[in-house]
Motif scaffolding. Structure first.
Motif, PDB file in Angstrom:
ATOM      1  N   GLY A 160      84.421  24.267 -14.456  1.00 36.56           N
ATOM      2  CA  GLY A 160      83.024  23.941 -14.692  1.00 36.56           C
ATOM      3  C   GLY A 160      82.240  23.678 -13.418  1.00 36.56           C
ATOM      4  N   GLY A 161      82.670  24.246 -12.300  1.00 33.76           N
ATOM      5  CA  GLY A 161      81.981  24.047 -11.039  1.00 33.76           C
ATOM      6  C   GLY A 161      80.811  24.994 -10.872  1.00 33.76           C
ATOM      7  N   ARG A 162      80.168  24.894  -9.719  1.00 36.61           N
ATOM      8  CA  ARG A 162      79.006  25.727  -9.424  1.00 36.61           C
ATOM      9  C   ARG A 162      79.306  26.574  -8.197  1.00 36.61           C
ATOM     10  N   LEU A 163      79.004  27.854  -8.289  1.00 35.82           N
ATOM     11  CA  LEU A 163      79.245  28.801  -7.207  1.00 35.82           C
ATOM     12  C   LEU A 163      77.918  29.353  -6.718  1.00 35.82           C
ATOM     13  N   SER A 164      77.710  29.353  -5.408  1.00 34.13           N
ATOM     14  CA  SER A 164      76.496  29.915  -4.829  1.00 34.13           C
ATOM     15  C   SER A 164      76.852  30.572  -3.505  1.00 34.13           C
ATOM     16  N   ALA A 165      75.928  31.368  -2.986  1.00 35.59           N
ATOM     17  CA  ALA A 165      76.192  32.075  -1.738  1.00 35.59           C
ATOM     18  C   ALA A 165      74.877  32.323  -1.001  1.00 35.59           C
ATOM     19  N   LEU A 166      74.990  32.497   0.303  1.00 39.65           N
ATOM     20  CA  LEU A 166      73.846  32.845   1.136  1.00 39.65           C
ATOM     21  C   LEU A 166      74.265  34.012   2.024  1.00 39.65           C
ATOM     22  N   LEU A 167      73.541  35.123   1.892  1.00 35.09           N
ATOM     23  CA  LEU A 167      73.813  36.323   2.677  1.00 35.09           C
ATOM     24  C   LEU A 167      72.735  36.474   3.744  1.00 35.09           C
ATOM     25  N   LYS A 168      73.168  36.574   5.010  1.00 37.78           N
ATOM     26  CA  LYS A 168      72.242  36.716   6.123  1.00 37.78           C
ATOM     27  C   LYS A 168      72.534  37.998   6.896  1.00 37.78           C
ATOM     28  N   ASN A 169      71.476  38.615   7.377  1.00 39.06           N
ATOM     29  CA  ASN A 169      71.605  39.774   8.247  1.00 39.06           C
ATOM     30  C   ASN A 169      70.645  39.606   9.423  1.00 39.06           C
ATOM     31  N   GLN A 170      71.137  39.894  10.632  1.00 36.61           N
ATOM     32  CA  GLN A 170      70.268  39.884  11.810  1.00 36.61           C
ATOM     33  C   GLN A 170      70.658  41.020  12.732  1.00 36.61           C
ATOM     34  N   ASN A 171      69.652  41.776  13.139  1.00 33.90           N
ATOM     35  CA  ASN A 171      69.842  42.885  14.067  1.00 33.90           C
ATOM     36  C   ASN A 171      68.965  42.621  15.284  1.00 33.90           C
ATOM     37  N   SER A 172      69.610  42.397  16.439  1.00 29.79           N
ATOM     38  CA  SER A 172      68.901  42.008  17.654  1.00 29.79           C
ATOM     39  C   SER A 172      69.014  43.115  18.699  1.00 29.79           C
ATOM     40  N   TYR A 173      67.848  43.552  19.178  1.00 27.05           N
ATOM     41  CA  TYR A 173      67.800  44.660  20.142  1.00 27.05           C
ATOM     42  C   TYR A 173      67.328  44.146  21.495  1.00 27.05           C
ATOM     43  N   SER A 174      68.151  44.366  22.525  1.00 32.14           N
ATOM     44  CA  SER A 174      67.783  44.005  23.895  1.00 32.14           C
ATOM     45  C   SER A 174      66.864  45.090  24.459  1.00 32.14           C
ATOM     46  N   TYR A 175      65.570  44.804  24.499  1.00 36.10           N
ATOM     47  CA  TYR A 175      64.612  45.852  24.860  1.00 36.10           C
ATOM     48  C   TYR A 175      64.523  46.070  26.374  1.00 36.10           C
ATOM     49  N   LEU A 176      65.130  45.202  27.178  1.00 35.57           N
ATOM     50  CA  LEU A 176      65.180  45.436  28.619  1.00 35.57           C
ATOM     51  C   LEU A 176      66.347  46.341  28.999  1.00 35.57           C
ATOM     52  N   ASP A 177      67.502  46.129  28.354  1.00 34.65           N
ATOM     53  CA  ASP A 177      68.686  46.939  28.648  1.00 34.65           C
ATOM     54  C   ASP A 177      68.919  48.041  27.618  1.00 34.65           C
TER      55      ASP A 177
END
Length: 431
Positions: free
Chosen positions: A22-39
Motif C-alpha cells: 500500500g505504498g506510494r511510487l513516484s518518479a522524476l525524469l530529467k534531461n539536460q543537453n549542454s553545448y559548449s559554444y566556445l569549443d
C-alpha cells in the motif's frame, strides 16, 4: 549488472512493494543537453531518473529513492566510483557514460523525539548558492556548482534525532558514520580545478602527481557528530550550530620524489561553530549566517608544502524583496577572513563575494525567468546564469539556460572561462 538493468529491477521491486504494502511510487525524469559554444562540442547529454517509494513501516514511514543517470557524453564522468565515497556507499555503480545508486533510504518515527535513520540529506543555514553552515553533506563537483543543489548534495548514512527542549525550541543531534567526502571532477574533465586558490599548480615544465588517501573509513573514530538548536524569538528564526567533522575537500601537500612533484591529498578535522537568523519585515526578508572554523588549511605561494593551517571566520547577510508582483530580488554578501598565519597566502586574507538573484514569473506563473550573478570582489571573476522555465503541462517543465564564466583564469570562477555553455532540457514528474 548494466545500469539500465538495475533501473528496471529497481522499478519492478518498488512497483511490487507499492502494490503489496500500500505504498506510494513516484518518479522524476530529467534531461539536460549542454553545448559548449566556445569549443563546439556537447559537454553533457544526460537523462536522469529518480524513483521514490514511500510506505508505512512499524509506527513510522520508510522512504527509498534510487537514481540512474545515463550520459551520451563522457567528459564530466569518472571511469568508476571514486575512492572519496566511503564503504557505506557500497553498491554504487559508475562509468564514463552511466551511474546508478541508492540515493536515499531512511526510516522516520517517534513523537516526543523524532528519529530519522538511514541515508539522507541535512540542510543547515540561510544562505543560497555558497555555503557556510550547509556542510553536513558533501557535494559532487562533477559540474562545479552548476548542478541543482539537491542533485549535487551527496546523501550520507546517519542517525538524526530531533527533540523539543524549550517552548518554540528544538534540538537536532547528528551521528554520521559515513565519511564520504566531496566528489571532485576527474582530471580530464573541463571542470577539474586548476585555480592556484584551490589546488597546487606546477611551475615551468614540472609535472604534478596528484595522489589521494581516499575517504576516512574508521567506524567510530572517523565519524562526524554535530547538533543544532533552533528557536523562535522576537520575530526571528535563530539557530546555533556545531559540527565536528572532516572537511570534505582534501588538503593537498606537495613534496618531491623520483617521479617529480608529488601532491598528497589528505582529509583533516575541523570544529565548526556558528549560527543563523532570519526575519520578515513587510516585503523584506533579512537572512544572516556566521561560521567560525578551526584548523582550516589554505593554499600558499610557497611550493612546499603549499598549505598553511589557520582558523577562519565566515559571514553572509542577505536581503530578499518581494514587493513587486510575481518577482523576487535577492542580494547576498559573503565574507571569509583568515585569522592568523596570513603570510604568502594565494588568496586575500579577507575575501568578499556578492550574489544577485532576480526571479520573475509571467503568464500566471507558467513562464519563469531567473537571473543569477555570482561575483568575486577581490579577483574580479564570476558566473552569470540566466534560466528560462516554461510549464508546458502540469507535470512537465521545459528549461533553457546559459552558464557564462568570466574573469582571470586564476580565480575560482575564471578558471572555467572556456567552459561557457547553453543548455536545453526538461523535467517530467511521474506519479
Amino acid at each position: 549488472m548494466k545500469p539500465i538493468s538495475i533501473l528496471f529491477l529497481a522499478i519492478a521491486l518498488l512497483t511490487i512493494g507499492s502494490v503489496s504494502y500500500g505504498g506510494r511510487l513516484s518518479a522524476l525524469l530529467k534531461n539536460q543537453n549542454s553545448y559548449s559554444y566556445l569549443d563546439h562540442y556537447w559537454q553533457k547529454q544526460d537523462v536522469q531518473l529518480d524513483v521514490e517509494f514511500n510506505t508505512a513501516l512499524t509506527h513510522g514511514d520508510l522512504t527509498v529513492i534510487g537514481r540512474v543517470l545515463v550520459d551520451g557524453s563522457d567528459d564530466l564522468n569518472h571511469a568508476s566510483s571514486p575512492d572519496t565515497y566511503s564503504r557505506w556507499q557500497g553498491g554504487r555503480y559508475a562509468s564514463q557514460h552511466a551511474m546508478a545508486e541508492l540515493r536515499e533510504l531512511y526510516w522516520t518515527f517517534g513523537d516526543a523525539t523524532f528519529w530519522k535513520i538511514g541515508k539522507q540529506q541535512v540542510v543547515w543555514g540561510e544562505a543560497d548558492g555558497l555555503k557556510l553552515l550547509d556542510v553536513v553533506n558533501p557535494q559532487s563537483y562533477r559540474e562545479f556548482i552548476l548542478d541543482d543543489v539537491e542533485d549535487s548534495r551527496i546523501p550520507l548514512w546517519m542517525v538524526k534525532a530531533e527533540v523539543s527542549v524549550f517552548e518554540d525550541s528544538q534540538l537536532q543531534l547528528l551521528w554520521i558514520p559515513d565519511s564520504t567526502t566531496h566528489d571532485l571532477a576527474p582530471q580530464s574533465s573541463p571542470f577539474a580545478f586548476t585555480s592556484p586558490l584551490l589546488v597546487p599548480v606546477p611551475s615551468g615544465n614540472s609535472k604534478v602527481d596528484l595522489r589521494s588517501s581516499g575517504a576516512p573509513n574508521r567506524l567510530f573514530l572517523d565519524s562526524d557528530v554535530g547538533g543544532r538548536l533552533s528557536t523562535f524569538t522576537n520575530g526571528w528564526d535563530v539557530t546555533f550550530n556545531y559540527l565536528y567533522h572532516y572537511v570534505d575537500e582534501p588538503v593537498f601537500r606537495t613534496g618531491l620524489s623520483s617521479a617529480g612533484v608529488v601532491t598528497e591529498g589528505e582529509y583533516e578535522r575541523s570544529h565548526l561553530l556558528g549560527g543563523s537568523a532570519s526575519s520578515v519585515f513587510g516585503n523584506w526578508t533579512v537572512r544572516t549566517e556566521l561560521a567560525y572554523e578551526k584548523d582550516r588549511y589554505h593554499r600558499t605561494k610557497q611550493a612546499f608544502p603549499g598549505v598553511v593551517q589557520a582558523d577562519q571566520f565566515g559571514s553572509v547577510i542577505g536581503f530578499d524583496y518581494q514587493g513587486w508582483t510575481d518577482q523576487l530580488i535577492s542580494f547576498q554578501w559573503f565574507q571569509t577572513t583568515i585569522l592568523d598565519n596570513t603570510d604568502q597566502l594565494q588568496k586575500e586574507r579577507t575575501e568578499d563575494t556578492v550574489s544577485l538573484l532576480w526571479d520573475i514569473s509571467f503568464m500566471n506563473e507558467t513562464l519563469k525567468l531567473r537571473f543569477l550573478n555570482l561575483y568575486s570582489v577581490d579577483h574580479g571573476d564570476g558566473l552569470l546564469r540566466p534560466k528560462l522555465t516554461y510549464n508546458l503541462l502540469s507535470n512537465l517543465d521545459v528549461i533553457l539556460s546559459l552558464d557564462k564564466f568570466y574573469g582571470d583564469s586564476d580565480g575560482v570562477y575564471g578558471q572555467f572561462d572556456e567552459n561557457d555553455r547553453v543548455s536545453i532540457g526538461f523535467e517530467l514528474g511521474l506519479d
